[in-house]
Design an enzyme around this catalytic site. Structure first.
Site, PDB file in Angstrom:
ATOM      1  N   GLU A 159       0.785  -1.105   0.107  1.00 22.64           N
ATOM      2  CA  GLU A 159       0.141   0.025   0.039  1.00 22.64           C
ATOM      3  C   GLU A 159       0.782   1.257  -0.057  1.00 22.64           C
ATOM      4  O   GLU A 159       0.335   2.334  -0.513  1.00 22.64           O
ATOM      5  CB  GLU A 159      -0.932  -0.067   0.998  1.00 22.64           C
ATOM      6  CG  GLU A 159      -2.128  -0.900   0.989  1.00 22.64           C
ATOM      7  CD  GLU A 159      -1.695  -2.270   1.643  1.00 22.64           C
ATOM      8  OE1 GLU A 159      -0.479  -2.565   1.755  1.00 22.64           O
ATOM      9  OE2 GLU A 159      -2.501  -3.430   1.553  1.00 22.64           O
ATOM     10  N   PHE A 194     -11.765  -7.748  13.304  1.00 15.12           N
ATOM     11  CA  PHE A 194     -10.649  -8.180  12.417  1.00 15.12           C
ATOM     12  C   PHE A 194     -10.181  -7.112  11.480  1.00 15.12           C
ATOM     13  O   PHE A 194     -11.045  -6.815  10.656  1.00 15.12           O
ATOM     14  CB  PHE A 194     -11.073  -9.487  11.530  1.00 15.12           C
ATOM     15  CG  PHE A 194      -9.725 -10.008  10.582  1.00 15.12           C
ATOM     16  CD1 PHE A 194      -8.545 -10.442  11.130  1.00 15.12           C
ATOM     17  CD2 PHE A 194      -9.965 -10.102   9.301  1.00 15.12           C
ATOM     18  CE1 PHE A 194      -7.528 -10.693  10.272  1.00 15.12           C
ATOM     19  CE2 PHE A 194      -9.196 -10.390   8.560  1.00 15.12           C
ATOM     20  CZ  PHE A 194      -7.863 -10.587   8.958  1.00 15.12           C
ATOM     21  N   GLN A 195      -9.040  -6.826  11.489  1.00 16.40           N
ATOM     22  CA  GLN A 195      -8.519  -5.553  10.534  1.00 16.40           C
ATOM     23  C   GLN A 195      -9.365  -4.318  10.812  1.00 16.40           C
ATOM     24  O   GLN A 195      -9.623  -3.393  10.020  1.00 16.40           O
ATOM     25  CB  GLN A 195      -8.493  -5.761   9.176  1.00 16.40           C
ATOM     26  CG  GLN A 195      -7.710  -7.290   8.700  1.00 16.40           C
ATOM     27  CD  GLN A 195      -7.580  -7.170   7.222  1.00 16.40           C
ATOM     28  OE1 GLN A 195      -8.239  -7.017   6.299  1.00 16.40           O
ATOM     29  NE2 GLN A 195      -6.195  -7.941   6.841  1.00 16.40           N
ATOM     30  N   MET A 237      24.457   9.001   2.760  1.00 12.54           N
ATOM     31  CA  MET A 237      24.136  10.154   3.143  1.00 12.54           C
ATOM     32  C   MET A 237      24.348  10.091   4.892  1.00 12.54           C
ATOM     33  O   MET A 237      25.079  10.898   5.606  1.00 12.54           O
ATOM     34  CB  MET A 237      22.673  10.876   3.208  1.00 12.54           C
ATOM     35  CG  MET A 237      22.607  12.182   3.408  1.00 12.54           C
ATOM     36  SD  MET A 237      23.939  13.464   2.806  1.00 12.54           S
ATOM     37  CE  MET A 237      23.056  14.104   1.508  1.00 12.54           C
ATOM     38  N   LYS A 239     -17.699  -0.862   5.435  1.00 10.95           N
ATOM     39  CA  LYS A 239     -18.137  -2.005   4.528  1.00 10.95           C
ATOM     40  C   LYS A 239     -19.519  -1.874   4.504  1.00 10.95           C
ATOM     41  O   LYS A 239     -20.318  -2.028   3.226  1.00 10.95           O
ATOM     42  CB  LYS A 239     -17.712  -3.533   4.966  1.00 10.95           C
ATOM     43  CG  LYS A 239     -17.570  -4.650   3.997  1.00 10.95           C
ATOM     44  CD  LYS A 239     -16.915  -5.805   4.190  1.00 10.95           C
ATOM     45  CE  LYS A 239     -17.031  -6.846   3.030  1.00 10.95           C
ATOM     46  NZ  LYS A 239     -16.248  -8.029   3.878  1.00 10.95           N
TER      47      LYS A 239
END
Lengths: 593, 189
Positions: free
Chosen positions: A73, A135-136, A497, A185
């Site tokens: 993502e 969940f999630q 760096m 949802k």
């Protein structure tokens, strides 16, 4: 606090769309139809449980709305950023709830600090499950508050069109920024009567402050009286699509102009009034003379600490004029003697009208003299490709010589500074880099987004061996879409760096900066991407030509000097006028060696 | 110099806006000393009163950063001296302890407090006034023994015809922006 539906939001004043017609659709379809109504053609994302209803509808709209499946993502949001910065349009990304949403955060923060218009859509668990540790389930709205311009949780289908309209309006208007819309949802699955009315006005939001005529007159008076003025060009010129207005302003006023990292490419690099880049690794002349100019005209920039260094010693002698769209930037870091609020596309022409045409030949010579010092001490050596080893600057110069219309996309670190210092730009929106957040891993997905936005322009990603491994899985997108992104990996087998800072400021204690790397060409090979590896200056020019002439994706691995330093540098805490042209200990080392 | 500043922040009454507002303060590690949210005379608009202790310059910056939030309509701040402030405090004491203390009634009367509720077990005393006055009353009640104590935090309203600190700043800023370069140079140094 009481909660109010966005439908009832008194802030949203909507104009009825001319061809608005109501039809009953699911919330998921409403999301897609809203995107289409906003003119979105491509979105970047990754499916998952809570966003599946939307993906299911997307299947029906494949011909109208192209979805690019990323491999993580973070890649989706960086790609949306690259898309937005290359095109000037709003970038869109989609992810599921929980880890899908949290994986977006780095990119959202990057877009927030670099003022990039991005709309992120995340799925969320059913509204009935909110707060149950389902969940999630994660509270992405609260997590994203500090890094979004606006965010909103949609819990009913009916809210979707208005929320989407407000999201796009907020993301792209005024000072742009990222917006996150979290959609449960059930809201995606339930039906609504869909009618889309784009948003053009919010009572609590004034994206374009009205410029004060008094401030404009005051600014003009200061500029007209100036003996040694200097312009600082920021990304506001690009974001305001004011490149033409800026050029007219500049040429009428005759003032020398320096650029911030994000302002680069707003003005062609070879413009006679352009005197280089500001900042820690910027050019010697503009940094040094910041503390000698009498009037400093900052245009669409925010006096970042990498630009100003120690504020206690920054341009104290100068009268500061600040042209800025965001009132919260005025007097935040540097006191503005005259603040010209407003969109630079509007304020620059108004200011130009009040200016007397002038030139500053003697003052410009000061820049040229200091540039000659930097050229002799640093630039000539950086660009020298005579030896056995390749330097980063030489690679950028080879790109300049072989291609003058590329969009360069960088990661973060030494190669980024080499690119910003040495790349030659002819047109605007030619540099996409993570400026404010400094996100390693930005380059590859952002380059992918840029190429999807501008298939007509060559897109060259310049990345280090460290940064490329943070988002390397996105090579899969290049493979799947046969996307002609050219990726140059400048491999010094170090986190360069950080290693440079360890050398300069931490007694050469190279803690966790040497890197064992995979064979990047074999990695590219496994994705079916054409590739080449070079380690000699002699091979450089031909390799760049091979890369550019190849019709598809390409990975060019360039083995560069392991312990090269980017100079000049302003030591942290020092004055902008105290640039080091070399390591303070380099003489000692040479004597010892 | 650090002072107490009271912010009056008007916003649309969206879910989550309070978190967005407090994040502006917590980002700079400022502790919020008092906070209250209420509806306003305008439907759909909330007022958040936030009190913090900070430098004026910080307050000015925060005010602009608060106004940058999309759903925030305005964010003004004022010093304490420009405000009329009151808070409500409730004190729970054991009824028997109060009856055993001969000066109890005198303490309550002296501090302009009143008994709100009383039963065999406990008594609730209320007092409305300034922070310091409520603090003094709390200390006076120690002879009885306070079981529980709660205060609302200050509820503020600006003194009529007084300029908000943020507005004062705006005036200074505008004057500064309109004066001649010579005056500006003087102002700057």
């Amino acid at each position: 606090m009481k909660s109010a539906s966005i439908i009832a939001d008194p802030n949203i004043k909507q104009k009825p769309a001319a061809s608005a017609e109501t039809r009953t659709v699911t919330g998921a379809e409403a999301i897609i139809l809203s995107l289409l109504a906003e003119g979105v053609e491509k979105i970047f994302g990754y499916p998952g449980g809570a966003i599946m209803p939307t993906y299911d509808v997307l299947y029906n709209y494949e011909n109208q709305l192209e979805h690019i499946l990323v491999r993580h993502e973070q890649g989706a949001v960086h790609a949306a950023q690259g898309y937005a910065r290359a095109s000037g349009e709003v970038g869109v990304c989609v992810a599921t709830s929980g880890p899908g949403a949290t994986n977006l955060i780095t990119g959202i923060a990057d877009a927030y600090l670099d003022s990039t218009p991005v709309v992120c859509i995340t799925g969320q668990v059913f509204a009935s499950l909110l707060g149950t540790d389902a969940f999630q389930e994660i509270d992405i709205l609260d997590i994203s508050i500090p890094v979004t311009k606006w965010n909103y949780k949609v819990t009913t289908a009916a809210e979707i069109p208005a929320a989407m309209a407000k999201a796009f309006y907020v993301a792209k208007s005024g000072r742009p920024g990222p917006v996150l819309i979290d959609i449960t949802k059930n809201a995606q699955m339930d039906a609504l009567d869909f009618v889309y009315q784009s948003c053009h006005n919010l009572t609590s939001y004034a994206p374009y402050p009205r410029p004060s005529q008094l401030a404009l007159a005051q600014a003009a008076s200061l500029i007209n009286q100036a003996q040694k003025p200097m312009v600082l060009m920021g990304q506001g010129v690009i974001l305001g699509e004011a490149e033409t207005e800026f050029l007219s302003f500049l040429e009428r006023s005759g003032m020398p102009v320096a650029s911030t990292v994000l302002g680069l490419s707003a003005l062609p690099t070879d413009h006679p009034q352009y005197v280089g880049m500001l900042g820690m690794h910027g050019n010697y002349a503009p940094n040094t003379l910041t503390n000698e100019c009498d009037v400093l005209v900052a245009v669409g920039m925010r006096f970042d600490d990498r630009v100003t260094s120690n504020l206690a010693y920054y341009a104290k002698q100068a009268q500061v004029i600040h042209l800025e769209i965001d009132p919260s930037e005025i007097n935040k870091n540097v006191h503005a003697d005259v603040a010209v609020l407003g969109d630079v596309k509007q304020t620059l022409p108004e200011l130009s009208k009040l200016l007397r045409p002038k030139t500053y030949p003697v003052w410009l010579q000061n820049f040229q003299k200091l540039h000659a010092v930097e050229d002799k001490k640093i630039i000539q050596a950086d660009l020298n490709v005579e030896g056995d080893e390749l330097g980063m600057a030489g690679v950028i110069e080879a790109i300049n010589q072989n291609c003058d219309d590329a969009i360069l996309v960088t990661d973060v670190g030494q190669h980024q500074m080499a690119t910003c210092r040495y790349a030659k730009f002819k047109q605007s929106r030619s540099l996409i880099t993570s400026g404010g957040l400094g996100t390693m891993g930005f380059c590859l997905p952002a380059a992918i987004g840029a190429k999807f936005a501008r298939p007509d322009r060559p897109v060259i990603g310049v990345v280090g061996d460290g940064g490329v491994q943070m988002t390397m899985q996105e090579l899969g997108v290049m493979m799947q879409h046969q996307l002609a992104v050219k990726l140059i990996i400048l491999n010094n087998q170090f986190l360069g760096m950080v290693r440079q800072w360890q050398e300069l400021y931490f007694e050469q204690r190279y803690a966790s900066t040497p890197m064992s790397n995979p064979d990047f060409c074999m990695v590219a090979e496994s994705y079916g991407i054409a590739n080449q590896k070079i380690d000699s200056p002699k091979a450089l020019n031909q390799a760049i030509k091979d890369m550019l002439s190849h019709p598809g994706a390409y990975v060019l691995e360039v083995m560069v000097k392991q312990q090269e330093n980017v100079f000049p540098i302003i030591t942290p805490g020092a004055s902008v006028a105290d640039m080091c042209l070399e390591s303070p200990e380099s003489d000692v080392e040479q004597m010892g060696g | 110099m650090k002072k107490n500043y009271n912010f009056a922040i008007y916003s649309s009454d969206q879910t989550g806006i309070l978190n967005r507002i407090t994040a502006v303060f917590s980002r700079v590690n400022l502790n919020i000393d008092a906070l209250s949210v209420c509806e306003t005379e305008q439907v759909g608009v909330s007022r958040h009163s936030v009190q913090v202790h900070c430098e004026q310059q910080v307050a000015m910056r925060l005010s602009k950063q608060l106004e940058r939030q999309i759903d925030v309509i305005s964010a003004e701040f004022r010093e304490e001296r420009d405000l009329i402030q009151l808070e409500v405090a409730l004190f729970k004491v054991a009824t028997q302890s109060m009856l055993d203390q001969p000066t109890a009634e005198q303490i309550i009367r002296q501090h302009h407090a009143s008994v709100l509720s009383m039963n065999n077990e406990f008594t609730v005393i209320q007092r409305t006034g300034q922070y310091q006055e409520n603090q003094a009353f709390l200390e006076a009640l120690t002879v009885i023994g306070v079981i529980e104590f709660v205060r609302s935090g200050p509820v503020s309203i600006s003194r009529p015809l007084m300029q908000a600190a943020s507005q004062t700043d705006a005036v200074i800023f505008k004057q500064h922006a309109t004066c001649s370069p010579e005056e500006q140079a003087v102002a700057k140094f």
